[in-house]
Design an enzyme around this catalytic site. Sequence first.
Site, mmCIF file in Angstrom:
data_model
loop_
_atom_site.group_PDB
_atom_site.id
_atom_site.type_symbol
_atom_site.label_atom_id
_atom_site.label_comp_id
_atom_site.label_asym_id
_atom_site.label_seq_id
_atom_site.Cartn_x
_atom_site.Cartn_y
_atom_site.Cartn_z
ATOM 1 N N ARG A 193 0.379 -1.538 -0.348
ATOM 2 C CA ARG A 193 -0.189 0.305 0.161
ATOM 3 C C ARG A 193 0.911 1.030 -0.019
ATOM 4 N NH1 ARG A 193 -4.812 -2.946 -2.046
ATOM 5 N NH2 ARG A 193 -4.471 -4.689 0.314
ATOM 6 N N ASN A 235 3.226 -7.862 7.212
ATOM 7 C CA ASN A 235 2.632 -9.686 7.019
ATOM 8 C C ASN A 235 3.985 -8.859 7.023
ATOM 9 O OD1 ASN A 235 -0.235 -8.702 6.699
ATOM 10 N ND2 ASN A 235 0.361 -8.017 4.955
ATOM 11 N N LYS A 312 1.577 -8.316 13.829
ATOM 12 C CA LYS A 312 -0.089 -8.990 13.781
ATOM 13 C C LYS A 312 0.134 -10.342 13.048
ATOM 14 C CE LYS A 312 -2.131 -8.612 8.488
ATOM 15 N NZ LYS A 312 -2.583 -7.575 7.575
ATOM 16 N N GLU A 316 -5.410 -11.646 8.797
ATOM 17 C CA GLU A 316 -5.332 -11.591 6.916
ATOM 18 C C GLU A 316 -4.038 -13.154 7.022
ATOM 19 O OE1 GLU A 316 -4.798 -7.673 5.941
ATOM 20 O OE2 GLU A 316 -7.136 -7.639 6.133
ATOM 21 N N ARG A 349 -1.274 -5.709 17.922
ATOM 22 C CA ARG A 349 -1.599 -5.018 16.932
ATOM 23 C C ARG A 349 -3.860 -5.808 17.101
ATOM 24 N NH1 ARG A 349 -1.493 -4.891 10.765
ATOM 25 N NH2 ARG A 349 -2.160 -3.420 11.043
ATOM 26 N N LYS A 385 -6.859 0.329 14.590
ATOM 27 C CA LYS A 385 -7.015 1.387 14.496
ATOM 28 C C LYS A 385 -7.811 2.119 14.489
ATOM 29 C CE LYS A 385 -5.425 -1.483 9.990
ATOM 30 N NZ LYS A 385 -5.983 -2.279 8.976
ATOM 31 N N ASP A 390 -11.294 -0.993 8.510
ATOM 32 C CA ASP A 390 -10.376 -0.901 8.397
ATOM 33 C C ASP A 390 -10.247 0.778 8.225
ATOM 34 O OD1 ASP A 390 -7.568 -1.295 6.607
ATOM 35 O OD2 ASP A 390 -8.308 -2.790 5.960
ATOM 36 N N GLU A 418 -4.337 4.331 0.993
ATOM 37 C CA GLU A 418 -5.316 2.571 0.684
ATOM 38 C C GLU A 418 -6.321 3.313 -0.251
ATOM 39 O OE1 GLU A 418 -4.563 -0.224 3.454
ATOM 40 O OE2 GLU A 418 -5.759 -1.371 1.899
ATOM 41 N N HIS A 546 -15.946 0.199 2.250
ATOM 42 C CA HIS A 546 -15.001 -0.802 1.688
ATOM 43 C C HIS A 546 -16.314 -0.988 0.803
ATOM 44 C CE1 HIS A 546 -13.090 -4.838 2.198
ATOM 45 N NE2 HIS A 546 -12.892 -4.242 3.050
ATOM 46 N N TRP A 565 -15.964 -12.384 0.808
ATOM 47 C CA TRP A 565 -16.073 -10.974 1.555
ATOM 48 C C TRP A 565 -16.849 -10.191 0.135
ATOM 49 C CZ3 TRP A 565 -16.591 -9.162 6.739
ATOM 50 C CH2 TRP A 565 -15.806 -9.833 7.085
HETATM 51 O O1 GCW Z 1 -6.208 -2.468 5.099
HETATM 52 C C1 GCW Z 1 -5.568 -3.522 4.542
HETATM 53 C C2 GCW Z 1 -4.811 -3.805 3.713
HETATM 54 C C3 GCW Z 1 -3.005 -4.922 4.037
HETATM 55 C C4 GCW Z 1 -2.356 -4.928 5.500
HETATM 56 C C5 GCW Z 1 -4.225 -4.568 6.537
HETATM 57 C C6 GCW Z 1 -3.204 -4.454 7.686
HETATM 58 C C7 GCW Z 1 -0.475 -4.750 5.957
HETATM 59 O O2 GCW Z 1 -5.224 -3.817 2.736
HETATM 60 O O3 GCW Z 1 -2.823 -4.689 2.873
HETATM 61 O O4 GCW Z 1 -1.866 -5.794 5.849
HETATM 62 O O5 GCW Z 1 -5.381 -4.046 6.296
HETATM 63 O O6 GCW Z 1 -3.363 -3.631 8.332
HETATM 64 O O7 GCW Z 1 -2.288 -5.637 8.859
#
Ligand code: GCW
Length: 724
Positions: A193, A235, A312, A316, A349, A385, A390, A418, A546, A565
Site C-alpha cells: 500500500r 505482513n 500482526k 489475514e 495489533r 486501528k 479498516d 490506501e 468498503h 467478502w
Molecule cells: O487494510 C488492510 C490492507 C492490508 C494490510 C492490512 C493490515 C498490511 O489491505 O494490505 O496489510 O490492512 O493493516 O494488516
Amino acid sequence: MEKEITNKLKMKGVLLSIIMITVALNVFAESGYELWMRYNKIDDKVVEIEYKKALKNILISSTQPTLNAANAELNLAITGLLGMKPSNDNTLVDGTIIIGTPANSDIIRDLNIASDIAKTGEEGYVIKSTFINGKSCTVIAANHEIGALYGTFHFIRLLQTFQSISNLNILEFPKLKYRILNHWDNLNGTIERGYAGYTLWDWQRLPMYVDQRMIDYARANASVGINGTVLNNVNASGKSLSKEYLIKAAALANAFRPYGIKVYLTARFSAPIEIGYLKTADPLDSTVRKWWKDKADEIYSYIPDFGGFLVKANSEGQPGPQDYNRTHADGANMMAEALAPHGGIVMWRAFVYENNRHTDRAGSGYIEFIKLNGKFNKNVFVQPKNGAIDFQPREPFHPLFGQMPDTPLMPEFQITQEYLGYSTNLVYLAPLFKETLESDTYTKGKGTTVTNVIEDYQRTHGMSGIAAVPNIGTDINWTGHVFGQANWFAFGMLAWNPDYTSEKIAKDWIKMTFSHDETFIKVISNMMMQSRETAVDMRGALGLNHIMNYATHYGPGPWYKNLKWDAIEYHRADEFGLGVNRTATGSNVAGQYAPEVAKLFSNPETCPQKFLLYFNHVSWDYKMPSGRNLWEELVYHYYKSVEDVKQMEKIWDGIEKNIDAQRFNHVKQLLKAQEEEAIWWRDGSVLYFQTFSKRPIPAKYPMPEHNLNYYKQIPFPYDWKDAY
Ligand code: GCW
C-alpha cells in the site's frame, strides 16, 4: 559583415538560452524534496529586519550528536532564510541563541528557569527571550538534548511562519510518549500500500552505505516529534530478524539516533520455526520462549536502544498464538518478557477478523480483545486501528477505546491513502485523525474522548502512544502527491499534541511549504479542510464504506462479489433501502460501545448523519434533515463530490502565480485525474444503487454517460502486481 551578424545572433542565442535556463531553473527548482523544511529566503522586509538582529550567533553547550544536529539545522535554516550565515562561537553577543541543557550549559543553569525546565519531562523544552549580561538572547533549553533538538525545530517553525521571536516564552512537552511510524516496507524493496515509489531502506548497500536521505528522513520526523519507526511490514518476513538484517537495521538506528528516533521491527510469530528451525512457535513452549529471549538479547547487542516489536498475529493469514490454541495475550506476553529486561515494548495489533465470516467484521476486534483487558504484561500496547473495519475514508471510532482501562491502547492511523485514491488524490487527513481523537466514548461519562483515553494511560500505566502507516517512499517529493506531505506533517504534530487544530496545522504547513501570501494561505487551507469530506462523498457518504474495488482498493466496487467478502456485506442495498443494521436487531456492533453511544448510533433519528448507514438499514424514502429522501441524499453527495473536485481545480488554477511551475503542474495534473475518478465513482455507484432504489436520478443532474456495465469494467489505471 554577414558573418559578424551571424556571430552576433549566435551570441544573442547563447545569451538567451543562458537566461532561459536560469529562468527555467528558478521556475522548475521545486521538486518538493525539502518537504516543510524549506528554508527559502524570506521575502518580507519587516520580518527580515527583526530576524537579522535576533539570529546572529548560535551557542551550543555540547558537541554530542543531538545538539550537533540542532546546531546544523539552525545554521541551515538561518542561512537559507536570511541569506546570512550566523556565527557559531562562545561569545555572547546581542542576537545569540543558546541551545542546551542545565547539565551541559552554565548559562542555562544560571538562568532562573530550572522550575520551567523541570516541567518539560524527557522530551519537552522551553524557548525564552531573555537578557544575559545585558545581551538580548533566545534560550532553547531542555532536560535532555533531544528536547533541545525539538525546541530548535519549534523555533525554526516560528521563523518559517514569520512569527515574532522577540518576546518568546514557550513551554512544550509531548502529550503522548510513543509517536511511531509503522512502515509496511518489504525486504524486496516494495511497499505494501505504498504509492510513492519503493522503500527508503537500501538493504543491499546497508550497513556499508547510509544515504543522506536517511538523515533527511530523520530530520523530517524529528521536526514534528516522531520518535520511533517500525522498519518493516506487519505482513512480516522472519528474515528481518536474522543477523544479516539486524546488522543492516543497526546502521539505520545509528543514523536515526541523534534525532531521537528509535528503530522497531515487526516480529513474525512463526520466526522461531522459519529462522530458528524449531518445530513449533507455541508461546507456552519453553524452547520457543528461550528463542525469543536469545533473539532479543542478540538484537540489543546490535541496537542498544532498540524500541521493540510490532506484531500482526492471527489476522489475514498471519501466524499467531491461536494456531496453538493460545490467546493473543499469551503471544504478546512471551515477546514482552524477552524485551522487558532491555526496556523494549510490544505493540500487538487488534486488527483481527474472521476471514471465514461468522461474525460482522466490524465487531471482531472487540470480541477478541475485550476479554483480554488487563491480561497483558506491563510493556505491551494493544494497537487497534482508528476504526473497527479498516482505514476507511470514514468510520466511527473503534469500540475498544475507553473499554480496556487495564491495558494501554495505541491507536493506529493510516497516512498512506490506501482507500483514498493513493497518491493521486488530494486529501488532507488531519480532520480524519481529529475526528477519531475527538470522538466521545462516554466510557467515563460524557466528554471521555479518545484523546483523553489514550493520554490517560500515561498516568495509569506510564505509557501512552499513537502510530500511523506512512506514505513515504523513494519518490523525489517523498509522498507521491505533494499534498501527501501535509499528512505526514499533520500526524507528527497531532502525535505531539492531539489538541492542535487541523486548520492551524494546515496553515503552518502551507507557509513552510508554499507561500506566505495571505490569500494563498486562506484559499489553500480552506481547500485542504474541505478535501477529506470530498474524498468521503466520492466513495460513499452517510456512513457507507468498503465498497471500493476489492482487489485494488481503488475505484468503485459496490457490486463486488467474492467468496469471502462481498461488497454487499458492507452496504446491504436492497429494494427497501440501504445500510448495515448493526443495532441490537442486527449484528449489534453498536452494543459494543458505551450505552449512551450505542443508543445514539442505533436510532436513525439520533445517529450522526455521517454514520447513519454504518449502523442502520434505512428506507430509500427516509426523510433526511436536508428535506431530501435517502436516495436523493446519496445522489446529492456523489454529485457534490465531482463539483468539489472541479472547485479544487479552479482554486488551484487561481494560485498559479504564487508558486513554482513544477509543483503547480504536478498538482494540476493530479487534480484532473481526481476529477475523472470522482466521475467514475459517482456514475458507477449511482447506477448500481439505482438498481435497488428503482428511483430516478433527479433531472437537475447530468446523467451518467454510460451504462452500469461500462463502469464495472473500467480497469484499474495500473496495477504493478499484474505488470510483469
Ligand atoms: O487494510 C488492510 C490492507 C492490508 C494490510 C492490512 C493490515 C498490511 O489491505 O494490505 O496489510 O490492512 O493493516 O494488516
